[in-house]
Design a protein around this motif. Structure first.
Motif, PDB file in Angstrom:
ATOM      1  N   THR A  91      63.261-127.642  79.443  1.00 46.05           N
ATOM      2  CA  THR A  91      63.216-128.200  80.797  1.00 46.05           C
ATOM      3  C   THR A  91      62.707-129.624  80.720  1.00 46.05           C
ATOM      4  N   TRP A  92      63.280-130.490  81.530  1.00 46.41           N
ATOM      5  CA  TRP A  92      62.898-131.902  81.610  1.00 46.41           C
ATOM      6  C   TRP A  92      62.692-132.268  83.069  1.00 46.41           C
ATOM      7  N   THR A  93      61.771-133.198  83.332  1.00 49.73           N
ATOM      8  CA  THR A  93      61.538-133.650  84.699  1.00 49.73           C
ATOM      9  C   THR A  93      61.268-135.149  84.722  1.00 49.73           C
ATOM     10  N   THR A  94      61.546-135.753  85.859  1.00 52.04           N
ATOM     11  CA  THR A  94      61.221-137.164  86.051  1.00 52.04           C
ATOM     12  C   THR A  94      59.803-137.329  86.591  1.00 52.04           C
ATOM     13  N   ALA A  95      59.147-136.245  86.945  1.00 58.76           N
ATOM     14  CA  ALA A  95      57.796-136.309  87.509  1.00 58.76           C
ATOM     15  C   ALA A  95      56.857-137.038  86.561  1.00 58.76           C
ATOM     16  N   SER A 107      66.122-128.785  90.479  1.00 56.92           N
ATOM     17  CA  SER A 107      65.704-129.386  91.743  1.00 56.92           C
ATOM     18  C   SER A 107      65.885-130.894  91.672  1.00 56.92           C
ATOM     19  N   GLU A 147      63.124-136.623  92.922  1.00 56.30           N
ATOM     20  CA  GLU A 147      62.553-136.226  91.632  1.00 56.30           C
ATOM     21  C   GLU A 147      63.343-135.071  91.022  1.00 56.30           C
ATOM     22  N   THR A 178      64.273-132.050  88.125  1.00 56.01           N
ATOM     23  CA  THR A 178      63.867-131.078  87.115  1.00 56.01           C
ATOM     24  C   THR A 178      65.140-130.367  86.694  1.00 56.01           C
ATOM     25  N   TRP A 179      65.399-130.349  85.368  1.00 55.89           N
ATOM     26  CA  TRP A 179      66.595-129.667  84.903  1.00 55.89           C
ATOM     27  C   TRP A 179      66.413-129.071  83.526  1.00 55.89           C
ATOM     28  N   HIS A 180      67.271-128.072  83.264  1.00 56.74           N
ATOM     29  CA  HIS A 180      67.397-127.516  81.933  1.00 56.74           C
ATOM     30  C   HIS A 180      68.479-128.340  81.229  1.00 56.74           C
TER      31      HIS A 180
END
Length: 162
Positions: free
Chosen positions: A87-91, A117, A154, A156-158
């Protein structure tokens, strides 16, 4: 029990699908490792970052040869084994602030992504036409794909690199 995060608080039980259940889709080349840019930092450590079992009845595979965005259904998510992708996020990432466009982003490797999201606008250099990626979409980014990216919300993805 292993759950995949889906938008709108939906989830499915990956363990509920027997391993022997045949897939409705035709067999495609299976991904075994990222070959295109093995020294790129994002690719380092693959396929160890994938927590599933490569070569099993389910798992990551190339969906398209070209950039594509499509709504995923539960069957596809289970077939691709998205629950075991990292999982990766820009947060908290100043490189990916909302409403700031990153011009001419080139993919040094192929990537499959599933947006959990957020919202992302991608403008491919080839077409100049904006494509909005929404929660529940699967995106195919081929190696060498060049586009402008604007994080609208923002992310969030796999993801799975190949």
């Amino acid at each position: 029990m292993l759950l995949v995060l889906l938008p709108a608080s939906a989830a499915f039980n990956v363990a509920a699908r027997p391993a022997s259940t045949p897939c409705a889709r035709a067999a495609a080349p299976r991904l075994t490792s990222p070959l295109s840019a093995p020294t790129h930092p994002a690719v380092a450590g693959w396929p160890d970052k994938y927590a599933g079992t490569l070569g099993a009845a389910t798992g990551p595979r190339v969906l398209h040869d070209a950039f594509a965005v499509e709504a995923a259904d539960i069957a596809l998510l289970m077939e691709l084994d998205v629950a075991n992708w990292p999982t990766w996020t820009t947060a908290g990432n100043d490189r990916w602030l909302p409403n700031v466009t990153r011009k001419d982003k080139e993919m040094p490797y192929g990537e499959l992504s599933y947006l959990i999201s957020g919202k992302l606008e991608i403008v491919p250099k080839e077409t100049g036409l904006p494509v909005v990626v929404n929660p529940g979409d699967v995106v195919t980014f081929p190696e060498g794909f060049v586009s402008d990216w604007t994080v609208l919300e923002e992310l969030t993805w796999h993801y799975y690199l190949y």
